[in-house]
Design an enzyme around this catalytic site. Sequence first.
Site, PDB file in Angstrom:
ATOM      1  N   CYS A   1     -21.550   0.723  -1.336  1.00 29.49           N
ATOM      2  CA  CYS A   1     -21.077   1.337  -0.108  1.00 29.49           C
ATOM      3  C   CYS A   1     -21.135   2.858  -0.225  1.00 29.49           C
ATOM      4  CB  CYS A   1     -19.649   0.869   0.123  1.00 29.49           C
ATOM      5  SG  CYS A   1     -18.970   1.519   1.603  1.00 29.49           S
TER       6      CYS A   1
ATOM      7  N   CYS B   1     -13.120   6.010   1.009  1.00 30.35           N
ATOM      8  CA  CYS B   1     -12.436   4.886   1.667  1.00 30.35           C
ATOM      9  C   CYS B   1     -11.313   4.363   0.784  1.00 30.35           C
ATOM     10  CB  CYS B   1     -13.427   3.771   1.987  1.00 30.35           C
ATOM     11  SG  CYS B   1     -12.663   2.220   2.469  1.00 30.35           S
TER      12      CYS B   1
ATOM     13  N   CYS C   1     -12.055  -0.447  -1.937  1.00 28.28           N
ATOM     14  CA  CYS C   1     -12.601  -1.191  -3.076  1.00 28.28           C
ATOM     15  C   CYS C   1     -12.491  -0.326  -4.332  1.00 28.28           C
ATOM     16  CB  CYS C   1     -14.076  -1.496  -2.855  1.00 28.28           C
ATOM     17  SG  CYS C   1     -14.417  -2.580  -1.483  1.00 28.28           S
TER      18      CYS C   1
ATOM     19  N   CYS D   1     -18.969  -2.146   6.394  1.00 31.53           N
ATOM     20  CA  CYS D   1     -18.090  -2.400   5.252  1.00 31.53           C
ATOM     21  C   CYS D   1     -18.717  -3.536   4.450  1.00 31.53           C
ATOM     22  CB  CYS D   1     -16.697  -2.773   5.725  1.00 31.53           C
ATOM     23  SG  CYS D   1     -15.639  -3.334   4.392  1.00 31.53           S
TER      24      CYS D   1
ATOM     25  N   GLN E   1      -5.288 -16.262   4.963  1.00 34.56           N
ATOM     26  CA  GLN E   1      -5.997 -15.702   3.798  1.00 34.56           C
ATOM     27  C   GLN E   1      -7.314 -15.083   4.231  1.00 34.56           C
ATOM     28  OE1 GLN E   1      -4.952 -15.317   0.788  1.00 34.56           O
ATOM     29  NE2 GLN E   1      -3.284 -16.756   0.502  1.00 34.56           N
TER      30      GLN E   1
ATOM     31  N   TYR F   1       7.470 -19.807   2.735  1.00 33.75           N
ATOM     32  CA  TYR F   1       6.501 -18.765   3.135  1.00 33.75           C
ATOM     33  C   TYR F   1       5.195 -19.450   3.530  1.00 33.75           C
ATOM     34  CZ  TYR F   1       9.834 -16.122   0.310  1.00 33.75           C
ATOM     35  OH  TYR F   1      10.979 -15.611  -0.222  1.00 33.75           O
TER      36      TYR F   1
ATOM     37  N   CYS G   1       0.238 -12.919  -4.702  1.00 30.00           N
ATOM     38  CA  CYS G   1      -0.791 -11.875  -4.697  1.00 30.00           C
ATOM     39  C   CYS G   1      -0.320 -10.683  -5.512  1.00 30.00           C
ATOM     40  CB  CYS G   1      -1.133 -11.469  -3.274  1.00 30.00           C
ATOM     41  SG  CYS G   1       0.292 -10.905  -2.359  1.00 30.00           S
TER      42      CYS G   1
END
Length: 489
Positions: free
Chosen positions: A71, A77, A80, A199, A322, A351, A444
């Site tokens: 990218c 940005c 990543c 992106c 997700q 959750y 996560c």
Amino acid sequence: MKKNDLVEVDIEDMSDNGEGIGHADGLTLFVKDAVIGDRVLAGITKVKKTYCYARTARVLEPSAYRTEPRCPVYRPCGGCQLQNLDYKKQLEFKTRKVKNCFQRVGGFKVAEGNLSGGECNNSIDNRADNIAGAIANDVLYNSPENNKNVITVKDTIGMDNPWNYRNKAQFPIGMDGEGRPVAGFYAGRTHSVIPTSYCAIQFEGHEEILEKVLGYISQSGESVYDETKNKGVVRHILMRKAEATGEIMVVLVINGKKLRDEKSFVDCLKDIPGMTSIQLNFNTKDTNVILGNQCRVLWGKEYITDKIGEISYQISPLSFYQVNPVQTKVLYETALAYADLTGTETVWDLYCGIGTISLFLAQKAKQVYGVEIVPEAVENARANAKLNHIENAEFFTGAAEEIYIRKKLPADVVVVDPPRKGLDEELVNTIAKMKPERIVYVSCDPATMARDCRRFADNGYRVNKVQPVDMFGQGGHVECVVLLTKVHE
Ligand code: SAH
């Protein structure tokens, strides 16, 4: 060591922000633009007690694991953090990160493999300095049981193709120097949007949608939101694509109640193949939260429908879903395998979002109860149960900590999939008191997960399996599924 000093350093690991980590003069260095395996000349930019921040003045010996980022705006940005690191190394980095968290935050002894000088968020507070301090000081959880509980962390399950995998994109809208509307990302901590509609990790086709929406804004003379003044109309574009069905949703987030020319807006999008839902979302608040609480459908349905495994899911704009559909299947299958259901079990899925995991489990359980705080997601969950003709799943709206604690219902298996901050201590205690045979913890954030696993371990549970799954290729985050089993004395 002081500011502007130059030091040679070998980069041993990387931080969540993608800085290289190395050591010199007994200090930990966080070096910008350096990757694992590099030898660099680092220029010190900031000195703290036990660690420093630095930039790469020169790469002395480039790492064999350096890759050319795909990218062009990868660095400014910042989405990543690991795009310049070979994908295999990214996976190793993630496994090590999970191991470090279990060792340092959870106080577990992690079998096989060395604990390198790696990084770990020792604090549920995400401030960079705190994390850096914890890493530099090598903080270890101080438990009398430390080292007694030996656990193994499996290798991270990677993706076949770690590009174009995301099914959800959110772009802020701004103005360029000539007053034209642009989509892109916020530069650093500023309010200015760096234009880019490409992106490398987004689903294919996202650029075309962005261009059409920008075309509409120019043509209609719609104003663009200015964060500094809380003025102007168009704030963000949210796009979602259902991988399995190809259905697409576009939501324009506006500061106001209507568009100047809603018909033209719809007309510029509705013929895109797969377009299923075009909506407005209203956010009039002076906030950096992207979505407001209300939406209005301009065209098509209120939701898009996706499929994971055998189960179909309806997804509305406000519901969590997700972002990596291919790996989500891997994640849910792992969770289902860990739940080890035979058809007689009562399962709580705390959750639960739109009931994704609940419905996966319901295929093999006697009864599943889901708890979720966002009402729209619970509506989706109920609709999803109907859609799949699943009758043994029931959903409750509310906070997991309140509902589960209040109901105190027995369970054979409890599944939790909390946001980054992890579980309330009281919720951990209540779950442990209900004595489910198995707890499947999906997370996560390995740091808060390791903290919570320690609490479960101190309350009669054993960490049985730890499986990291890569849901965020090129980024620093890692998802995990952990199986905790009841210890019978
Ligand atoms: N298991 C789901 C969702 C996981 S994301 C899936 O895999 O798709 C975490 C979910 O927890 C979100 O849907 C969020 O809205 C919800 N949530 C956040 N805080 C909560 C709380 N205190 N109680 C219950 N749900 C909560």
